[in-house]
Design a protein around this motif. Structure first.
Motif, PDB file in Angstrom:
ATOM      1  N   GLY A 313       0.816  -1.204   0.000  1.00 25.17           N
ATOM      2  CA  GLY A 313       0.000   0.000   0.000  1.00 25.17           C
ATOM      3  C   GLY A 313       0.852   1.256   0.000  1.00 25.17           C
ATOM      4  O   GLY A 313       2.058   1.213   0.261  1.00 25.17           O
ATOM      5  N   ARG A 314       0.209   2.386  -0.291  1.00 22.71           N
ATOM      6  CA  ARG A 314       0.951   3.656  -0.406  1.00 22.71           C
ATOM      7  C   ARG A 314       1.156   4.324   0.953  1.00 22.71           C
ATOM      8  O   ARG A 314       2.144   5.011   1.172  1.00 22.71           O
ATOM      9  CB  ARG A 314       0.173   4.626  -1.309  1.00 22.71           C
ATOM     10  N   LYS A 315       0.218   4.132   1.875  1.00 22.68           N
ATOM     11  CA  LYS A 315       0.256   4.874   3.135  1.00 22.68           C
ATOM     12  C   LYS A 315       1.411   4.443   4.033  1.00 22.68           C
ATOM     13  O   LYS A 315       2.109   5.288   4.614  1.00 22.68           O
ATOM     14  CB  LYS A 315      -1.068   4.705   3.881  1.00 22.68           C
ATOM     15  N   LYS A 316       1.629   3.143   4.153  1.00 26.43           N
ATOM     16  CA  LYS A 316       2.579   2.632   5.145  1.00 26.43           C
ATOM     17  C   LYS A 316       4.002   3.163   4.936  1.00 26.43           C
ATOM     18  O   LYS A 316       4.626   3.640   5.892  1.00 26.43           O
ATOM     19  CB  LYS A 316       2.561   1.107   5.138  1.00 26.43           C
ATOM     20  N   PRO A 317       4.582   3.109   3.717  1.00 24.89           N
ATOM     21  CA  PRO A 317       5.940   3.651   3.556  1.00 24.89           C
ATOM     22  C   PRO A 317       6.029   5.142   3.889  1.00 24.89           C
ATOM     23  O   PRO A 317       7.024   5.582   4.471  1.00 24.89           O
ATOM     24  CB  PRO A 317       6.246   3.401   2.073  1.00 24.89           C
ATOM     25  N   ILE A 318       4.997   5.904   3.525  1.00 27.86           N
ATOM     26  CA  ILE A 318       5.024   7.350   3.795  1.00 27.86           C
ATOM     27  C   ILE A 318       5.019   7.611   5.293  1.00 27.86           C
ATOM     28  O   ILE A 318       5.786   8.442   5.800  1.00 27.86           O
ATOM     29  CB  ILE A 318       3.837   8.041   3.106  1.00 27.86           C
ATOM     30  N   MET A 319       4.163   6.909   6.027  1.00 31.45           N
ATOM     31  CA  MET A 319       4.101   7.102   7.475  1.00 31.45           C
ATOM     32  C   MET A 319       5.404   6.674   8.153  1.00 31.45           C
ATOM     33  O   MET A 319       5.898   7.348   9.058  1.00 31.45           O
ATOM     34  CB  MET A 319       2.927   6.312   8.059  1.00 31.45           C
ATOM     35  N   ILE A 320       5.977   5.554   7.706  1.00 32.49           N
ATOM     36  CA  ILE A 320       7.258   5.105   8.267  1.00 32.49           C
ATOM     37  C   ILE A 320       8.342   6.139   7.994  1.00 32.49           C
ATOM     38  O   ILE A 320       9.150   6.472   8.872  1.00 32.49           O
ATOM     39  CB  ILE A 320       7.649   3.731   7.678  1.00 32.49           C
ATOM     40  N   GLY A 321       8.369   6.666   6.771  1.00 29.26           N
ATOM     41  CA  GLY A 321       9.366   7.682   6.422  1.00 29.26           C
ATOM     42  C   GLY A 321       9.222   8.940   7.252  1.00 29.26           C
ATOM     43  O   GLY A 321      10.223   9.521   7.710  1.00 29.26           O
ATOM     44  N   ASP A 322       7.985   9.395   7.475  1.00 25.63           N
ATOM     45  CA  ASP A 322       7.760  10.587   8.292  1.00 25.63           C
ATOM     46  C   ASP A 322       8.241  10.365   9.727  1.00 25.63           C
ATOM     47  O   ASP A 322       8.908  11.218  10.317  1.00 25.63           O
ATOM     48  CB  ASP A 322       6.271  10.951   8.304  1.00 25.63           C
ATOM     49  N   ILE A 323       7.883   9.214  10.316  1.00 23.90           N
ATOM     50  CA  ILE A 323       8.263   8.923  11.708  1.00 23.90           C
ATOM     51  C   ILE A 323       9.785   8.856  11.846  1.00 23.90           C
ATOM     52  O   ILE A 323      10.373   9.446  12.771  1.00 23.90           O
ATOM     53  CB  ILE A 323       7.613   7.606  12.177  1.00 23.90           C
TER      54      ILE A 323
END
Length: 554
Positions: A313-323
């Protein structure tokens, strides 16, 4: 609201060579167009001397970054203009126009006479050309991203569009490679005099290659189907804000996706390069090689994480990168600073600079400060030395000013007759002498191989963080919006986020550093924007596997 966005059978009809041509032509054009835009930032130091001369070195670099930001500021307008055209007339011909405009504007910068020759007209013309570049870039990214996305099968959309995302980094890397090649081939004095113009003029050759490749392409299958069905939007800009659920999607795309990823990207590459060449006083060529190589390797992250997003999915990598960015941002730059110039950190620890007095106001946009304390802060900022300002003590005479460099205390108010306040060059030379006596080293740094590898490793970490947040954005934004207004709807939030939140980062971060006297303080801008992106993205992005727009009923 459901909307059919992908014509059945279109992807199966594309041969392997067709797919490769779509990706290659779109990616190459994106590389060239971002090269055109980034070459200005890569040559920021020389641009400042040629077009924005100022007695205040800090003011000069701020003016350069202001010119950089102006281009970004006009990207949203370009997104509206070319998004409208792209949704009305087609994807292919729109980004043919944008790449042509960009190439001509970039070559124009290389032909503008210096401020020494034509005065104020020089920076005005450069700013106008930057505006044209911003307009062109506002239309380019959406066109290329959508074109590839609309050719891609749903289960490979992140992988295919990952090449477009990698091409953004590729434009930066190409700008560094060309500058290094010109420095190698042209003697230093000649490069400073006229050789720096060659990377700008090279844009005409890149334009010719890009046009040749893109003219071989056909219109996207999605747009052709909409044309055949008579489903072209009447006014894509208006529909972008009236289509059911689209206001929320634009808000999430802006503050939850593009705002965070662009600040991470510019911090990872532009801020790091400026940090190494500026406050850390690293040799310019060495810094450009290290950052360029790290960027080249980092391009693979965008493809890898884009492919990963097709599976998780698209959301998980973005959230991991932000954190991870919130956790690692400051430590990464602290480590990079210790590798690049360990003596500076040690000198600042052993002999901290403290100013005690009144009227300690520093205006980075002033050529010369009005008060003695302001002059002192300007000089320290120009030298890249961190400082602490304390209010005047009761024991000080009115207007008193004390300077402490480690164990050395100087009462500048009492030594006014011996301190050359009126002679700027002499004043700066005296201050520099005191700092050197305290252990500060202002020579250009050429770190040993082990330190360069350490810097490279830190840059790869920053590149991976950028890859996590940036790699799947083209696929994500294509899936968030209906096809009839997709070009406009995804370009508007992307270019507002990239244009204002990301594009103004070098200017804002440099201003914060200048005001605080802390080389790391500008990172707080990135940290805050990414924190907001994390919160908005967590709330607004859909979890789970990728889905086409017809599955979104919001």
């Amino acid at each position: 609201m459901a909307e059919a966005t992908m014509p059945s059978g279109e992807h199966e009809d594309l041969s392997v060579s067709d797919v490769r041509m779509v990706i290659a032509a779109s990616s190459a054009g994106t590389v060239f167009e971002w090269y055109d835009f980034f070459i200005y930032g890569t040559l920021a130091g020389i641009i400042g001397k040629s077009f924005f001369p100022a007695d205040n070195a800090t003011l000069q670099i701020l003016l350069v970054w202001a010119g950089f930001a102006v281009g970004f500021g006009f990207r949203p307008l370009g997104a509206v203009l070319f998004g409208f055209i792209g949704d009305k007339l087609g994807r292919k011909y729109t980004f043919l126009v944008t790449v042509t405009l960009m190439g001509i504007a970039t070559a124009g910068v290389g032909l503008v006479p210096s401020a020494a020759s034509i005065g104020l007209a020089a920076p005005i013309i450069v700013i106008l050309l930057r505006i044209l570049q911003g307009l062109a870039l506002g239309g380019e990214y959406g066109g290329a991203a959508i074109y590839v996305s609309e050719h891609a099968p749903p289960n490979r959309r992140g992988f295919y569009t990952g090449f477009i995302q990698a091409s953004v980094v590729g434009g930066f890397v190409l700008s560094v490679i060309v500058v290094l090649a010109c420095r190698f081939l042209i003697p230093a004095e000649a490069f400073d005099a006229w050789g720096w113009r060659m990377p700008f003029l090279l844009s005409l050759a890149l334009l010719a290659i890009s046009l040749w490749m893109r003219l071989k392409l056909n219109e996207s299958p999605v747009f052709r189907e909409m044309q055949a069905a008579g489903e072209i939007a009447g006014n894509p800009f208006v529909e972008s804000f009236t289509y059911p659920g689209n206001k929320k999607r634009i808000f999430v795309a802006l503050f939850g996706v593009t705002g965070g990823l662009t600040t991470i990207w510019y911090t990872a590459f532009f801020s790091s390069l400026s940090f190494l060449k500026g406050p850390m006083r690293m040799d310019e060529t060495t810094a450009e090689i290290v950052v360029g190589l790290a960027g080249l390797v980092s391009m693979s992250f965008f493809i890898i994480f884009g492919k990963l997003s097709d599976k998780i999915g698209r959301k998980k990598p973005i959230m991991i990168g932000d954190i991870l960015t919130l956790i690692l941002l400051f430590p990464a730059f602290w480590m990079m600073g210790s590798f690049a110039n360990p003596g500076l950190a040690e000198a600042a620890r052993r002999a901290p600079v403290v100013i005690t007095g009144t009227d300690c106001n520093y205006d980075p946009f002033a050529s010369e400060q009005a008060t003695p304390c302001g002059k002192l802060l300007q000089d320290l900022t120009g030298l890249g030395v961190s400082y602490e300002v304390k209010p005047a003590t009761a024991a000080q005479a009115p207007g008193g000013l004390d300077l402490a460099i480690g164990q050395r205390d100087v009462r500048l108010d009492q030594a006014a007759g011996g301190f050359p306040w009126a002679d700027k060059a002499a004043r700066q030379a005296q201050l520099k002498t005191w700092l050197e006596q305290a252990g500060y080293d202002f020579a250009k740094q050429s770190p040993p191989l082990a330190s360069l590898l350490g810097i490279g490793a830190v840059l790869l970490v920053l590149g991976a963080l950028s890859g996590l947040t940036f790699s799947s954005v083209a696929a994500l934004l294509s899936e968030m919006f209906p096809a009839r207004i997709r070009y406009s709807s995804m370009s508007i939030p992307y270019h507002i986020g990239a244009g204002y939140l990301g594009g103004f980062l070098p200017l804002i971060a440099s201003f914060i550093v200048a005001k605080t006297g802390n080389a790391y303080a500008g990172l707080w801008y990135t940290w805050v924007v990414v924190a907001i992106a994390l919160l908005v993205g967590w709330w607004g992005l859909r979890p789970g596997p990728p889905r086409d727009f017809e599955d979104d009923v919001a």
